[in-house]
Design an enzyme around this catalytic site. Structure first.
Site, PDB file in Angstrom:
ATOM      1  N   GLY A 474      44.324  26.771  40.873  1.00 25.36           N
ATOM      2  CA  GLY A 474      44.924  28.073  40.600  1.00 25.36           C
ATOM      3  C   GLY A 474      45.144  28.906  41.841  1.00 25.36           C
ATOM      4  O   GLY A 474      46.282  29.180  42.239  1.00 25.36           O
ATOM      5  N   THR A 556      37.808  26.053  46.370  1.00 25.56           N
ATOM      6  CA  THR A 556      37.119  25.329  45.309  1.00 25.56           C
ATOM      7  C   THR A 556      35.956  26.168  44.796  1.00 25.56           C
ATOM      8  O   THR A 556      35.655  27.235  45.331  1.00 25.56           O
ATOM      9  CB  THR A 556      36.555  23.994  45.833  1.00 25.56           C
ATOM     10  N   LYS A 580      32.326  32.587  46.087  1.00 24.34           N
ATOM     11  CA  LYS A 580      31.104  33.362  46.361  1.00 24.34           C
ATOM     12  C   LYS A 580      29.884  32.456  46.567  1.00 24.34           C
ATOM     13  O   LYS A 580      28.775  32.950  46.754  1.00 24.34           O
ATOM     14  CB  LYS A 580      30.852  34.334  45.198  1.00 24.34           C
ATOM     15  N   VAL A 610      34.938  39.848  46.701  1.00 25.71           N
ATOM     16  CA  VAL A 610      34.730  41.062  45.902  1.00 25.71           C
ATOM     17  C   VAL A 610      36.067  41.796  45.803  1.00 25.71           C
ATOM     18  O   VAL A 610      36.660  42.145  46.823  1.00 25.71           O
ATOM     19  CB  VAL A 610      33.683  41.996  46.542  1.00 25.71           C
ATOM     20  N   LEU A 614      41.718  43.381  46.987  1.00 27.25           N
ATOM     21  CA  LEU A 614      41.422  44.738  47.460  1.00 27.25           C
ATOM     22  C   LEU A 614      40.682  44.705  48.794  1.00 27.25           C
ATOM     23  O   LEU A 614      39.845  43.821  49.033  1.00 27.25           O
ATOM     24  CB  LEU A 614      40.571  45.482  46.423  1.00 27.25           C
ATOM     25  N   LYS A 683      28.741  39.469  43.086  1.00 28.24           N
ATOM     26  CA  LYS A 683      29.521  40.389  43.919  1.00 28.24           C
ATOM     27  C   LYS A 683      28.647  41.530  44.428  1.00 28.24           C
ATOM     28  O   LYS A 683      28.760  41.949  45.584  1.00 28.24           O
ATOM     29  CB  LYS A 683      30.699  40.941  43.115  1.00 28.24           C
TER      30      LYS A 683
END
Length: 820
Positions: A474, A556, A580, A610, A614, A683
């Site tokens: 994706g 991944t 993450k 996070v 942004l 996050k």
């Protein structure tokens, strides 16, 4: 007269002789012309092999066959093309020479050794073949020919295998020859004659040297060196993409470049033409109309740097000790001893304290140098006045050369900064008093990357970024689409050449130094039989593809890959990832990543961890770097939960809102992974660690959006059905909040060193009150931003914005500072 030297090609055929003859005739139509010819391609190597076979008592039948297989077709082909080309005569003379070589070989076999005089004769026969064929071809084309014997004209001094030409004595010999201005003069290269009139060789690049000497003794107007390249390049174009063809350079620049390893002209070739101020033009036989490179007294100061060179197979020797300081004659004794042993010193540098002297020599002469130094200073070593000899083997000398260095500030700074960007350790530095060159001694293993980085710094207008992407699902697939759309814009507007040089998944890996075909990467990946990328193969990829600024982009969800980031940084890669996994692993690993980034001068960027696209991480890092400190944080960190809670606010039940989001693909494959709060917790942990809190994931107080018992199920369908059992309680919470003029939000917070994420009612005066419909919002109350917090708000979910965040990180990685 113009002297033209031809040679240096990889192919020997009749077309090659036709090309040379055409150039010679064109030049002769304008001025008196002389040709100096090398042996046909591969012939000299075969003759050397033939000599080695004879000295070992072997017949060398294979070498004889190979020589005939190269030369005889050239003769017969030219005979077919030109009616007046005397094929029989040329073949007869060729066969006579081959008979003479066979006689010499028989003598070697009997002796079991090859005397140097015989060796010189045999190894120079290739040039005689070229003269034989070219003279007949020019005659067939209607041109008179004058052949001069270099043994009778070039008077040499030295041994049979490597002599130097005495220009003054050779001038007299040449002046005594009968001239013919209508004829093209032919002379074989690579050999000359000693005081006894015996044939000797002129050593490495002997044919170029022969041409320069003929130009000097004939007072030629120009010496042209023709090969299969367009001229002199700023570096080896086979090793570094974007090498620049130089139009003009001085004798001194050419000398420096060749001395430090550039395949320009040998320093011995430049010396005669420089002494008599004869211009030298380097040109391409296959592109005779090309401008070439002019080497003369004048240079092009608009190009202050003429080249980046590397000289490999070097050993660095360091002599140090208390006996060095203040002792007159130590350096003299050292270099005299090395010189007596016949060892050539390439580079010298001395510390200002006089405590040590370092110098470079060819690796092949290391044992000899160590032996003579140990002998010369045995008493000093015995008494401890000198430390044991320090040697660093496997070195290379990287040099930046150009007359303009004296007038342009910052050359050395740019050079060393480029080496630092390439993560290359410098072992020694030297700069000549002429300020024409500056050199650094480095590990030979890093020479290719060092040259590429330095060349990019000085010559390339585009900054190159090489991407190796792992994971093209994706986010990874969308990232490739964005790169494909933006490549031309980034090149034209930002001066960035963004290349995807590698794409891999858990099964295969594909690569292309010029950028993988982004329209067909899926089919290329499916058809590949190569293994997945590893840190070891990734390091080799840098060398094989000569990558300038490699970035590993991990799209991944693989924890195994995330735990190898340190290895990839050590291999030379920057790391960019939306995953993450690495940053929420143990705090010890979090710390190791930062240490590795500093140690290996590699960047580790993860803005999309996070808030997707942004500017959260970078904003926070910049504030902290400016001396700000966090007082309190509140944020909506899940776009999925932001969307869900907006629907609930509008009157839907929790299960209805969850199903809506799931059906639109806004949730994870299992909605429980959004509602349990762990994604928000990860996050939050990253933000807390950025602020200096040494926390583990287990330290986060995580209260899911709904109790765990309502998130049970073997699949998404069962989970969605189970969530209905939480509707009543959740609706009650919504109504209670509404009665107080508040709305429910899933909030992550940091306060007093504690981290928590839970469903929280927020009032209208809260920065999070209007955040819904998939938006993220982060409210940072800091020492600089209080009582009103700094708020970062926007859409924080979806492959497009996440990929944009990844691309933004990629574009922040540039391999050198731009300078005007």
């Amino acid at each position: 007269m113009r002297v033209l030297k031809f040679g240096g090609t990889s192919v020997a055929n009749s077309d090659r002789f036709e090309d040379v003859a055409k150039i010679a005739l064109d030049t002769a139509s304008r001025t008196q012309t002389a040709l100096v010819l090398s042996a046909p391609a591969k012939i000299t190597n075969l003759l050397v092999a033939l000599v080695n076979q004879g000295a070992q008592g072997n017949s060398a039948d294979k070498e004889f066959e190979q020589i005939r297989a190269i030369v005889e077709p050239i003769i017969t082909d030219l005979g077919k093309r030109h009616a007046t080309f005397d094929t029989d005569k040329v073949l007869a003379e060729f066969n006579n020479t081959m008979t003479v070589i066979k006689q010499r070989l028989d003598g070697m076999v009997l002796l079991g050794v090859c005397p140097e005089q015989v060796m010189a004769f045999v190894e120079s026969r290739g040039e005689s073949f070229s003269i034989l064929i070219m003279s007949e071809l020019l005659k067939a084309l209607g041109k008179k020919v004058r052949i001069i014997n270099p043994v009778e004209v070039l008077v040499t001094e030295g041994g049979y295998m490597e002599s130097s030409v005495n220009i003054e004595l050779s001038k007299a010999k040449y002046a005594a020859l009968e001239d013919d201005k209508e004829a093209i003069t032919l002379m074989s290269g690579f050999c000359g004659g000693n005081s006894k009139g015996e044939l000797v060789l002129l050593g490495r690049n002997g044919s170029d040297y022969s041409a320069a000497c003929l130009a000097a003794i004939s007072q030629a107007e120009c010496c042209e060196i023709w090969s299969d390249v367009d001229g002199v390049y700023s570096c080896d174009p086979r090793a570094v993409e974007g090498a620049v063809l130089l139009k003009k350079m001085s004798y001194a620049e050419a000398m420096e470049l060749s001395y430090f390893g550039a395949k320009v002209l040998h320093p011995r070739t430049i010396a005669p033409i420089a002494q008599f101020k004869i211009p030298c033009l380097a040109k391409n036989t296959k592109n005779p109309q090309g401008p070439g490179t002019l080497i003369s007294e004048q240079t092009d100061l608009s190009v202050p740097i003429k080249g980046i060179t590397d000289l490999k197979n070097i050993a660095l020797i360091n002599i140090s000790g208390p006996g060095m300081k203040g002792m007159v004659g130590m350096a003299g004794r050292l270099f005299t001893a090395v010189s007596r042993a016949g060892v050539s010193i390439t580079l010298i540098t001395q510390s200002s304290s006089e405590y040590s002297i370092s110098f470079c020599i060819p690796q092949s002469e290391l044992a000899k140098a160590k032996r003579v130094i140990s002998s010369e200073f045995r008493l000093e070593f015995k008494e401890g006045l000198l430390n044991p000899i320090e040697v660093k083997e496997g070195c290379a000398i990287i040099s930046v050369v150009g007359d303009g260095m004296r007038m342009v500030r910052g050359i050395s700074g740019k050079f060393f900064r480029a080496l630092a960007e390439a993560n290359v350790n410098i072992r020694a530095i030297a700069q000549g008093s002429s300020e024409r060159s500056i050199s650094a001694v480095i590990s030979q293993k890093r020479a290719t990357e060092a040259v590429a980085f330095a060349h990019t710094a000085f010559f390339n207008s585009l900054q190159r970024i090489d991407i190796v992407l792992i994971g093209c699902g994706g986010v990874g697939g969308e990232l490739l689409n964005q790169i494909k759309r933006q490549r031309d814009h980034l090149r034209e507007k930002n001066g960035l050449d963004v290349r995807v040089v590698g794409i891999g998944n858990s099964r295969h890996f594909i690569c292309d130094a010029n950028c993988i075909d982004l329209d067909n990467y899926k089919s290329l990946l499916d058809a590949s039989d190569s293994e997945p990328l590893t840190p070891e193969s990734a390091e080799q990829l840098i060398k094989d593809l000569h990558l300038i600024n490699p970035i590993l982009v991990d799209c991944t969800s693989s924890e195994a890959l995330a735990l190898k980031y340190v290895d990839y940084m050590q291999a030379g890669y920057h790391i960019v990832t939306p995953s993450k996994k690495a940053n929420t692993n143990s705090y010890e690993y979090y710390r190791q990543l930062r240490e590795a980034s500093k140690k290996h001068h590699r960047k580790f960027l993860y803005e999309a961890n996070v808030g997707a696209g942004l500017p959260v991480i970078n904003t926070l890092q910049n504030q902290l770097a400016a001396g700000d400190s966090l007082i309190e944080f509140e944020g909506i960190l899940s776009g999925t939960l932001s969307y869900l809670f907006g629907l609930v606010e509008d009157g839907k039940t929790l299960s209805e809102a969850t199903y809506d989001a799931y059906s639109k693909g806004f949730t994870e494959p299992n909605p429980a992974d959004d509602l349990d709060g762990m994604d928000v917790a990860r996050k939050l942990l990253i933000l807390a660690r950025e602020c200096g809190l040494e926390l583990e994931l287990s330290d986060i107080d995580v209260q899911g959006a709904v109790p765990k018992q309502f998130l049970q199920g073997a699949n998404a369908k069962e989970v969605l059905e189970n969530i209905k059992n939480a509707d009543a309680d959740f609706t009650k919470m919504v109504n209670e909040a509404k009665s107080e003029g508040k709305v429910l939000r899933y909030v992550g917070s940091i306060k007093n060193g504690k981290c928590q994420c839970k469903v929280t009612p927020v009032s209208a005066d809260n920065a999070l009150y209007k955040v819904r419909d998939g938006e993220n919002a982060l409210a940072l109350t800091t020492a600089y931003y209080q009582p009103i917090p700094l708020v970062v708000r926007g859409y924080g979910a979806g492959t497009a914005v996440t990929a944009a965040g990844v691309l933004s990180d990629i574009l922040r990685i540039q391999n050198w500072a731009r300078e005007d």
